[in-house]
Design a protein around this motif. Structure first.
Motif, PDB file in Angstrom:
ATOM      1  N   VAL A   1       0.849  -1.200   0.000  1.00 52.15           N
ATOM      2  CA  VAL A   1       0.000   0.000   0.000  1.00 52.15           C
ATOM      3  C   VAL A   1       0.886   1.251   0.000  1.00 52.15           C
ATOM      4  N   ALA A   2       1.946   1.222   0.844  1.00 52.20           N
ATOM      5  CA  ALA A   2       2.851   2.379   0.921  1.00 52.20           C
ATOM      6  C   ALA A   2       3.461   2.675  -0.438  1.00 52.20           C
ATOM      7  N   LYS A   3       3.892   1.633  -1.113  1.00 57.48           N
ATOM      8  CA  LYS A   3       4.526   1.828  -2.420  1.00 57.48           C
ATOM      9  C   LYS A   3       3.535   2.449  -3.417  1.00 57.48           C
ATOM     10  N   GLU A   4       2.296   1.934  -3.391  1.00 57.70           N
ATOM     11  CA  GLU A   4       1.280   2.478  -4.313  1.00 57.70           C
ATOM     12  C   GLU A   4       1.022   3.954  -4.026  1.00 57.70           C
ATOM     13  N   ILE A   5       0.961   4.288  -2.731  1.00 57.69           N
ATOM     14  CA  ILE A   5       0.695   5.681  -2.351  1.00 57.69           C
ATOM     15  C   ILE A   5       1.848   6.582  -2.810  1.00 57.69           C
ATOM     16  N   ILE A   6       3.077   6.147  -2.535  1.00 60.82           N
ATOM     17  CA  ILE A   6       4.240   6.965  -2.905  1.00 60.82           C
ATOM     18  C   ILE A   6       4.332   7.101  -4.433  1.00 60.82           C
ATOM     19  N   LYS A   7       3.938   6.039  -5.123  1.00 55.86           N
ATOM     20  CA  LYS A   7       3.950   6.081  -6.592  1.00 55.86           C
ATOM     21  C   LYS A   7       3.030   7.203  -7.090  1.00 55.86           C
ATOM     22  N   LYS A   8       1.867   7.301  -6.430  1.00 58.97           N
ATOM     23  CA  LYS A   8       0.912   8.346  -6.817  1.00 58.97           C
ATOM     24  C   LYS A   8       1.468   9.744  -6.537  1.00 58.97           C
ATOM     25  N   HIS A   9       2.430   9.818  -5.609  1.00 61.23           N
ATOM     26  CA  HIS A   9       3.048  11.113  -5.292  1.00 61.23           C
ATOM     27  C   HIS A   9       4.283  11.365  -6.140  1.00 61.23           C
ATOM     28  N   GLU A  10       4.493  10.472  -7.098  1.00 58.93           N
ATOM     29  CA  GLU A  10       5.670  10.529  -7.961  1.00 58.93           C
ATOM     30  C   GLU A  10       6.977  10.520  -7.163  1.00 58.93           C
ATOM     31  N   GLY A  11       6.947   9.798  -6.040  1.00 50.66           N
ATOM     32  CA  GLY A  11       8.141   9.687  -5.208  1.00 50.66           C
ATOM     33  C   GLY A  11       8.714   8.281  -5.297  1.00 50.66           C
ATOM     34  N   ARG A  12       9.667   7.988  -4.405  1.00 48.80           N
ATOM     35  CA  ARG A  12      10.300   6.671  -4.416  1.00 48.80           C
ATOM     36  C   ARG A  12      10.322   6.122  -3.020  1.00 48.80           C
ATOM     37  N   ILE A  13      10.164   4.808  -2.898  1.00 52.05           N
ATOM     38  CA  ILE A  13      10.291   4.174  -1.580  1.00 52.05           C
ATOM     39  C   ILE A  13      11.119   2.914  -1.784  1.00 52.05           C
ATOM     40  N   TRP A  14      12.096   2.696  -0.907  1.00 52.22           N
ATOM     41  CA  TRP A  14      12.918   1.492  -1.042  1.00 52.22           C
ATOM     42  C   TRP A  14      13.559   1.138   0.299  1.00 52.22           C
ATOM     43  N   ALA A  15      14.150  -0.062   0.328  1.00 53.94           N
ATOM     44  CA  ALA A  15      14.745  -0.520   1.584  1.00 53.94           C
ATOM     45  C   ALA A  15      16.184  -0.946   1.350  1.00 53.94           C
ATOM     46  N   GLU A  16      16.993  -0.798   2.381  1.00 54.03           N
ATOM     47  CA  GLU A  16      18.373  -1.274   2.294  1.00 54.03           C
ATOM     48  C   GLU A  16      18.705  -2.005   3.577  1.00 54.03           C
ATOM     49  N   SER A  17      19.604  -2.990   3.457  1.00 52.14           N
ATOM     50  CA  SER A  17      20.014  -3.710   4.650  1.00 52.14           C
ATOM     51  C   SER A  17      21.330  -4.399   4.351  1.00 52.14           C
ATOM     52  N   LYS A  18      22.164  -4.500   5.373  1.00 54.49           N
ATOM     53  CA  LYS A  18      23.461  -5.171   5.155  1.00 54.49           C
ATOM     54  C   LYS A  18      23.296  -6.680   5.278  1.00 54.49           C
ATOM     55  N   GLY A  19      22.102  -7.107   5.602  1.00 54.53           N
ATOM     56  CA  GLY A  19      21.862  -8.551   5.707  1.00 54.53           C
ATOM     57  C   GLY A  19      21.035  -8.870   6.930  1.00 54.53           C
ATOM     58  N   GLU A  20      20.631 -10.133   7.030  1.00 59.14           N
ATOM     59  CA  GLU A  20      19.797 -10.542   8.156  1.00 59.14           C
ATOM     60  C   GLU A  20      20.521 -10.267   9.471  1.00 59.14           C
ATOM     61  N   SER A  21      19.751  -9.741  10.397  1.00 60.42           N
ATOM     62  CA  SER A  21      20.198  -9.341  11.746  1.00 60.42           C
ATOM     63  C   SER A  21      21.195  -8.169  11.753  1.00 60.42           C
ATOM     64  N   TYR A  22      21.310  -7.496  10.607  1.00 65.70           N
ATOM     65  CA  TYR A  22      22.149  -6.290  10.568  1.00 65.70           C
ATOM     66  C   TYR A  22      21.330  -4.997  10.507  1.00 65.70           C
ATOM     67  N   GLY A  23      20.043  -5.114  10.787  1.00 63.05           N
ATOM     68  CA  GLY A  23      19.200  -3.923  10.749  1.00 63.05           C
ATOM     69  C   GLY A  23      18.831  -3.510   9.332  1.00 63.05           C
ATOM     70  N   SER A  24      17.843  -2.600   9.229  1.00 56.25           N
ATOM     71  CA  SER A  24      17.416  -2.149   7.896  1.00 56.25           C
ATOM     72  C   SER A  24      17.238  -0.648   7.900  1.00 56.25           C
ATOM     73  N   THR A  25      17.268  -0.094   6.689  1.00 54.51           N
ATOM     74  CA  THR A  25      16.929   1.324   6.547  1.00 54.51           C
ATOM     75  C   THR A  25      15.884   1.443   5.437  1.00 54.51           C
TER      76      THR A  25
END
Ligand code: ADP
Length: 550
Positions: free
Chosen positions: A517-541
């Motif tokens: 849902v978040a991605k669809e909403i951001i798409k409508k705002h012509e923005g970008r949403i994405w995730a990054e992580s160094k791997g499992e148990s290394y946290g995410s951004t």
């Protein structure tokens, strides 16, 4: 007086040859159709009908040629006899076509043929049906029996018409249109043929113009059936055309063999004929395969169109059902959440500790259920195109400070450190205004923060709001020290119903809808949403990038 066969052949006019060629063409065409499905009775009768037409036409050509040379009554009688056979053979072809090839009963065969056997007796008495005027070889007279002879053909053509109309009434859909076109072709052909071959000769006392009926009828018939074949694809036009062409070439080549002048000539011509037969069988084979695969593709594409239509209807119904069901669920849940919140806050008096704990659980669960239902409703709105957006200037900085104030309690409850940093380049009045739907943006940010808290068993969650260096973008980033994710998970979490493998051990009740849902909403705002992580148990951004208003 020239009387040899060769003389006769030599005196056939170009027009006469045209008539013969036309007959050959019709025979080859129906022969090819017959060859494609030998067991089909209508094909067999259509072939017999074509051969009769060919013999009749050819006999008339000979008749015309010999007329000026010598009077041969048997040839005249034969021509007319063959002409009389056309109507019954046509009737048998149409009868087996209209009765879906059910066996033609012998009684019906007898009923229609018997009168002609009787009428044909008239051919043994020159002048009773047709004959030559005394001494003249080009003046034809019609006797008393001609009316029975002509009446028989007209009546049988009438029966054909009746059968076709019956067939037309019994059919439906595309087949009905086919029969209708065939019916029209038949009527036009029959009118031209009957007029040209039966009435015109009687009117002018000569069969010099018999080609009007013959050629006219044949042309209309050939052209119309070809058009029908192309339009409805019912005769495999391409294959038939190729086979007809090859057959004609082979017939010509075989004729060439017979008039070979020397042994060498014979050998060469035979060789060429074999070569042509051999290579054309490959050619026709490949055309057949092409036509078959084309037909298959067409059939499949029709099916796909049909299935996709059905699926669309089903999908719409599903969305409608979801909206209705969600509405009915959400209203009572909101009441449960509202009252349990009031109970926890002590609006109805202080609660004993165990009761308070139980009510808190009711409050939490109803809150989660409401979010889940909202997600479902959003999905159905997104998919039905009913998601409404109200765009206005939104101060993202203000919005984030509001949301993080609310979320702080959740983080506290989960024993997580929660920090918010606004990087405004040390400029007090740095603007974080964007054009957006404030409610929808709030939903996205809350969901992301909520996720970070959910998927971080210990440690911290830190939020940073900044502007890109060129000042064109507002960048939201949310880092946690949680379970992190591998590359496959990163790929799929923004898809519908997608969760990381094994994530339910950390948090059982997720639906995997929030990020979609978040991605669809951001798409409508012509923005970008994405995730990054160094791997499992290394946290995410998680990042959200929006266009800054300038
Ligand atoms: P839900 O949380 O209901 O499962 P979401 O669409 O919000 O649905 O999230 C999809 C999946 O993305 C989660 O199930 C989880 O596997 C992963 N995910 C989301 N946020 C985080 C996070 N902060 N850290 C690690 N994984 C996350």
């Amino acid at each position: 007086m020239p009387a040899t066969i060769l003389d006769v052949i030599n005196s056939i006019s170009l027009f006469g040859w045209g008539v013969v060629a036309e007959g050959v063409f019709v025979v080859v065409l129906s022969g090819v159709i017959f060859w494609q499905d030998i067991l089909k009775r209508s094909n067999k009768f259509f072939f017999i009908f074509s051969v009769t037409v060919f013999l009749w036409g050819t006999s008339f050509v000979f008749l015309n040629v010999t007329a000026g040379l010598f009077a041969v009554y048997p040839l005249l009688a034969l021509s007319y006899f063959l002409g009389g056979l056309i109507a019954p053979t046509l009737l048998f072809a149409i009868d087996s076509f209209s009765n879906r090839d059910s066996a033609l009963s012998s009684s019906r065969l007898l009923l229609f043929s018997a009168p002609y056997v009787l009428i044909s007796l008239g051919f043994f008495i020159p002048g009773s049906i047709v004959g030559y005027a005394d001494g003249a070889t080009d003046k034809i007279i019609f006797g008393d029996w001609f009316v029975y002879y002509a009446g028989y053909s007209v009546a049988l053509v009438g029966v054909c018409l009746f059968l076709l109309i019956k067939k037309y009434r019994a059919t439906a859909g595309i087949f009905r249109t086919e029969v209708k076109s065939f019916l029209i072709t038949f009527v036009v052909t029959a009118l031209i043929a009957l007029f040209g071959t039966l009435f015109l000769p009687v009117l002018i006392g000569s069969q010099n113009f018999f080609w009007v009926g013959y050629t006219g009828g044949a042309i209309v018939f050939i052209v119309a059936t070809r058009l029908l074949a192309v339009k409805y694809n019912f005769l495999n036009f391409k294959v038939i055309a190729a086979e007809s062409f090859v057959s004609l070439v082979v017939i010509i080549l075989i004729a060439e063999i017979f008039i070979a002048r020397s042994v060498l000539d014979l050998a060469i011509k035979t060789g060429i004929t074999f070569l042509v037969v051999f290579s054309s069988s490959f050619l026709i084979g490949s055309i057949k395969r092409e036509v078959e695969s084309k037909e298959k593709i067409m059939r499949l594409s029709r099916e796909i169109v049909l299935i996709s239509k059905r699926l669309k209807i089903l999908d719409r119904k599903k969305s409608e059902f979801l909206t209705i069901a969600s509405h009915h669920l959400r209203d009572p849940l909101t009441a449960i959440k509202g009252y349990s919140s009031m109970l926890v806050e002590g609006s109805f008096g202080e609660l004993p500790a165990p009761v308070r704990e139980a009510v808190e659980k009711i409050f939490d669960s109803s809150g989660r259920l409401i979010t889940m239902i909202s997600d479902f409703m959003d999905i159905s709105r997104i998919e039905s195109g009913d998601m409404k957006y109200k765009f206005a200037d939104v101060d993202v900085k203000k919005l984030i400070l509001e949301i993080s104030g609310e979320m702080k309690q959740n983080a506290d409850r989960a024993h997580l450190a929660f920090s918010v940093m606004i990087d405004d380049h040390d400029e007090e009045n740095e603007s974080f205004i964007t054009v957006a739907d404030a409610g929808k943006l709030r939903q996205v940010f809350s969901n992301l923060i909520d996720n970070s808290i959910k998927y971080t068993p210990r440690g911290e969650v830190s939020l940073l709001l900044a502007k890109s260096l060129d000042g064109r973008k507002i960048v939201f980033s949310l880092s946690d020290t949680g379970i992190g994710m591998n590359d496959t998970t990163k790929e799929k979490i923004f898809k519908k119903f997608s969760r990381a493998d094994g994530v339910s051990k950390v948090y059982t009740e997720g639906t995997g809808l929030g990020l979609y849902v978040a991605k669809e909403i951001i798409k409508k705002h012509e923005g970008r949403i994405w995730a990054e992580s160094k791997g499992e148990s290394y946290g995410s951004t998680f990042y959200v990038e929006l266009e800054a208003k300038r």
